[in-house]
Motif scaffolding. Structure first.
Motif, PDB file in Angstrom:
ATOM      1  N   HIS A  19      -4.593  -3.552  -3.682  1.00  0.00           N
ATOM      2  CA  HIS A  19      -5.578  -3.905  -4.704  1.00  0.00           C
ATOM      3  C   HIS A  19      -6.962  -3.393  -4.309  1.00  0.00           C
ATOM      4  N   THR A  20      -7.826  -3.213  -5.300  1.00  0.00           N
ATOM      5  CA  THR A  20      -9.234  -2.934  -5.025  1.00  0.00           C
ATOM      6  C   THR A  20     -10.122  -4.086  -5.488  1.00  0.00           C
ATOM      7  N   ARG A  46     -15.705   4.052  -3.335  1.00  0.00           N
ATOM      8  CA  ARG A  46     -15.803   5.453  -2.908  1.00  0.00           C
ATOM      9  C   ARG A  46     -15.210   6.386  -3.950  1.00  0.00           C
ATOM     10  N   ALA A  47     -14.085   5.987  -4.552  1.00  0.00           N
ATOM     11  CA  ALA A  47     -13.457   6.826  -5.580  1.00  0.00           C
ATOM     12  C   ALA A  47     -14.381   7.011  -6.772  1.00  0.00           C
ATOM     13  N   ALA A  95      -3.632   2.862   4.520  1.00  0.00           N
ATOM     14  CA  ALA A  95      -3.270   1.526   4.018  1.00  0.00           C
ATOM     15  C   ALA A  95      -1.775   1.434   3.749  1.00  0.00           C
ATOM     16  N   LEU A  96      -1.205   2.486   3.190  1.00  0.00           N
ATOM     17  CA  LEU A  96       0.232   2.489   2.913  1.00  0.00           C
ATOM     18  C   LEU A  96       1.033   2.418   4.212  1.00  0.00           C
ATOM     19  N   HIS A 123      -0.308  -8.880   0.030  1.00  0.00           N
ATOM     20  CA  HIS A 123      -1.463  -8.326  -0.680  1.00  0.00           C
ATOM     21  C   HIS A 123      -2.428  -7.650   0.292  1.00  0.00           C
ATOM     22  N   LEU A 124      -2.779  -6.413  -0.015  1.00  0.00           N
ATOM     23  CA  LEU A 124      -3.782  -5.656   0.734  1.00  0.00           C
ATOM     24  C   LEU A 124      -4.950  -5.395  -0.212  1.00  0.00           C
ATOM     25  N   VAL A 125      -6.124  -5.919   0.126  1.00  0.00           N
ATOM     26  CA  VAL A 125      -7.289  -5.786  -0.751  1.00  0.00           C
ATOM     27  C   VAL A 125      -8.369  -4.962  -0.051  1.00  0.00           C
ATOM     28  N   ASP A 126      -8.795  -3.886  -0.700  1.00  0.00           N
ATOM     29  CA  ASP A 126      -9.846  -3.033  -0.144  1.00  0.00           C
ATOM     30  C   ASP A 126     -10.722  -2.534  -1.286  1.00  0.00           C
ATOM     31  N   ALA A 127     -11.788  -3.286  -1.581  1.00  0.00           N
ATOM     32  CA  ALA A 127     -12.697  -2.912  -2.665  1.00  0.00           C
ATOM     33  C   ALA A 127     -13.407  -1.598  -2.387  1.00  0.00           C
TER      34      ALA A 127
END
Length: 213
Positions: free
Chosen positions: A6-7, A39-40, A55-56, A30-34
């Motif tokens: 997630h972002t 950056r995108a 992250a993957l 759950h992996l959250v990285d806003a």
């Protein structure tokens, strides 16, 4: 175990609830990285390729059998990294895009973030090509919606999205490009066009991928 990238943390309870309703017993991580979305948006989705892959790989190291990316802006980047990650990597909006193409050739994409418009339109065109169907994609940025989201005004955010959907004409399907927009479907009042969102079909596809031996 299925990992979700997630972002925004707002997606965590949404997908937990969908899991409890439709996929009981499925373990979610759950992996959250806003920062990936930030950056995108500044540099383009390809700028986060290495960070997404990292992250993957962390998810795989933790035991993930598949990964679902819930951010439409970076979904294509995540999906493209599947071979190097070593497990299926799905973008949450692909099943929604396929459903939009099946609904008819006139598809309207609504997004709160400009960075989401191009990837979502490209995905719908890709699905149309796979299905051998014609498609005409129109995109619309919902003015003011993202600032409401960032301010924590979920109700105001969803009202703006629903109003935008209600204003759509001459369409066969309306696509809510971001997973966070999904509850706006229930707030629409005027439109007779099918309004499609990504969390439920996206999670279903990812759950199936995680169960494959």
């Amino acid at each position: 175990m299925l990992a979700l990238l997630h972002t925004s943390p707002v997606h965590v309870p949404v997908f937990d609830a969908l899991r409890d309703e439709a996929h009981p017993g499925l373990e979610l991580r759950h992996l959250v990285d806003a920062g990936l979305l930030d950056r995108a948006r500044r540099e383009g989705p390809e700028a986060v390729t290495d960070a997404v892959l990292a992250a993957l790989r962390r998810a795989v190291d933790d035991g993930a059998r598949a990964v679902l990316c819930t951010c439409s802006t970076i979904g294509g980047v995540a999906e493209a990294a599947a071979e190097r990650a070593g497990v299926p990597v799905l973008r949450v909006d692909r099943p929604m895009a396929a459903a939009a193409v099946a609904a008819g050739p006139r598809v309207v994409v609504l997004a709160a973030l400009e960075s989401t418009l191009t990837p979502t339109a490209a995905l719908i065109e890709e699905e149309a090509g796979r299905a051998g169907r014609p498609v005409e994609v129109r995109t619309h940025l919902v003015d003011g919606a993202w600032s409401r989201f960032e301010a924590g005004d979920a109700e105001g955010y969803l009202r703006l999205v629903a109003a935008a959907a209600d204003s759509v004409t001459a369409a066969d399907a309306i696509v809510l490009a971001q997973a966070s927009m999904a509850p706006a479907r229930e707030l629409t009042r005027a439109t007779t066009v099918p309004v499609l969102s990504s969390p439920r079909p996206g999670l279903a596809a990812a759950a199936e991928a995680a169960r494959v031996p």
